[in-house]
Design an enzyme around this catalytic site. Structure first.
Site, mmCIF file in Angstrom:
data_model
loop_
_atom_site.group_PDB
_atom_site.id
_atom_site.type_symbol
_atom_site.label_atom_id
_atom_site.label_comp_id
_atom_site.label_asym_id
_atom_site.label_seq_id
_atom_site.Cartn_x
_atom_site.Cartn_y
_atom_site.Cartn_z
ATOM 1 N N LYS A 163 0.915 -1.192 0.068
ATOM 2 C CA LYS A 163 -0.029 0.111 0.099
ATOM 3 C C LYS A 163 0.893 1.336 -0.103
ATOM 4 O O LYS A 163 2.145 1.224 0.476
ATOM 5 C CB LYS A 163 -0.865 0.025 1.363
ATOM 6 C CG LYS A 163 -0.311 -0.068 2.531
ATOM 7 C CD LYS A 163 0.379 1.096 3.231
ATOM 8 C CE LYS A 163 0.846 1.051 4.489
ATOM 9 N NZ LYS A 163 1.618 2.477 4.964
ATOM 10 N N ALA A 167 9.788 -0.529 5.258
ATOM 11 C CA ALA A 167 9.450 0.146 4.002
ATOM 12 C C ALA A 167 8.295 1.233 3.972
ATOM 13 O O ALA A 167 8.283 2.148 3.160
ATOM 14 C CB ALA A 167 9.442 -0.747 2.780
ATOM 15 N N LEU A 206 5.267 0.335 3.614
ATOM 16 C CA LEU A 206 4.490 -0.422 2.216
ATOM 17 C C LEU A 206 3.256 -1.254 2.920
ATOM 18 O O LEU A 206 2.653 -1.786 2.224
ATOM 19 C CB LEU A 206 5.412 -1.075 1.473
ATOM 20 C CG LEU A 206 6.163 0.088 0.493
ATOM 21 C CD1 LEU A 206 7.112 -0.685 -0.430
ATOM 22 C CD2 LEU A 206 5.451 1.341 -0.054
ATOM 23 N N ASP A 214 -2.933 -1.496 10.371
ATOM 24 C CA ASP A 214 -3.047 -1.481 8.863
ATOM 25 C C ASP A 214 -3.556 -2.670 8.229
ATOM 26 O O ASP A 214 -4.088 -2.717 7.075
ATOM 27 C CB ASP A 214 -1.475 -1.290 8.433
ATOM 28 C CG ASP A 214 -0.929 -0.099 8.380
ATOM 29 O OD1 ASP A 214 -1.398 0.845 9.076
ATOM 30 O OD2 ASP A 214 0.458 0.218 7.894
#
Ligand code: C5P
Length: 272
Positions: free
Chosen positions: A9, A94, A96, A133
């Site tokens: 993401k 990261a 992500l 998340d």
């Protein structure tokens, strides 16, 4: 054997609203799934086993794949073991969401393998217990996320865009970036207004965690400047870093140990 893709993401904008008594931060962020993804293979087995293409990743109980499996067992009372093969493409530390995405994919896989009909609402509730998340990765690919990040408001897909990602050879831990954040110094922009602008096609990309991450790793500010100087129209850190995503076209950047990836915004139902 069940094979599923587990996408990364980006946070197209990330507003931190304040620090909470439980140590977390209230945020408001537009999350977008992208085509950079891991591939996971699942099979029911006699014992829990994780094989990972990236040997530096933990294969034991600290991996969010096992947090998801343990939670599924605990919530349903079902007894099962899994053999999981993880082909890792999403860089770690990261920003992500790779680990969170793997956890959400594991919940979906177990539900499918066992023919257990957990509702979407149940999976969302369980996902939030694994990490802030994780719920996003049960969405269709674009979502406005609030609370710790776990309260998702699904959004219609944004226009397809190609992004270039740059990941330096150093990472940052999410707790460290939040801990170092000077919440009082952040602006008070209303995230609902920013969201509306995105929907109307007038996007404003920003990330309130950039300042904190740049304090912790000054090399990141240099990297951002270097990327902007190469001509990209937007250069923004995703989540708590250390990946930057860039829009538009840019010339190559010579920065030691820098990895780059091309990816696209995805609408999960049509991509996966
Ligand atoms: O929820 P998750 O386990 O991914 O969060 C990791 C850490 O990141 C938390 O323990 C907290 O320190 C920080 N965090 C935060 N506010 C959020 C999300 C994460 O402070 N909204």
């Amino acid at each position: 054997m069940l094979t599923l893709k587990s996408p990364a993401k980006l946070n197209l904008f990330l507003k931190v609203l304040g620090r909470r008594p439980d140590g977390y931060h209230d945020i408001a962020s537009l999350f977008q799934a992208i085509s950079l993804c891991d591939t996971l293979h699942f099979a029911l087995s006699g014992e829990d086993q994780l094989e990972c293409s990236e040997p530096s990743l933990p294969a034991g109980k600290s991996n969010l794949i096992w947090k998801a499996a343990d939670l599924f067992r605990q919530k349903t009372g079902l007894q099962f073991n899994l053999h999981v093969v993880l082909e890792k493409n999403i860089p770690t530390e990261a920003g992500l969401g790779g680990g969170s995405s793997n956890a959400a994919t594991t919940l979906l896989a177990i539900n499918q393998l066992l023919g257990y009909s957990a509702t979407h609402a149940q999976l969302l509730e369980w996902a939030a217990e694994i990490g802030s998340d994780v719920t996003f990765f049960l969405s269709s690919g674009t979502a406005y996320c609030t609370g710790r990040g776990e309260i998702i408001r699904p959004m219609p897909p944004l226009p397809k865009q190609t992004v270039t990602l740059f990941k330096p050879n150093f990472g940052l831990s999410t707790p460290a970036v939040y801990k170092n954040l000077k919440v009082e110094s952040l602006n008070k922009v209303d995230p609902e207004v920013v969201l509306r602008k995105f929907i109307e096609g007038r996007p404003e990309y920003f990330n309130d965690l950039e300042g904190s991450a740049f304090d912790l790793m000054p090399g990141l500010a240099n990297l951002k400047k270097g990327l902007m100087d190469r001509g990209y129209s937007t250069v923004l850190m995703s989540g708590s870093g250390t990946t930057f995503f860039c829009l538009g076209n840019g010339k190559p950047l010579d920065f030691q140990g820098l990895q780059s990836f091309k990816a696209e915004f995805i609408d999960r139902p049509s991509f996966l």
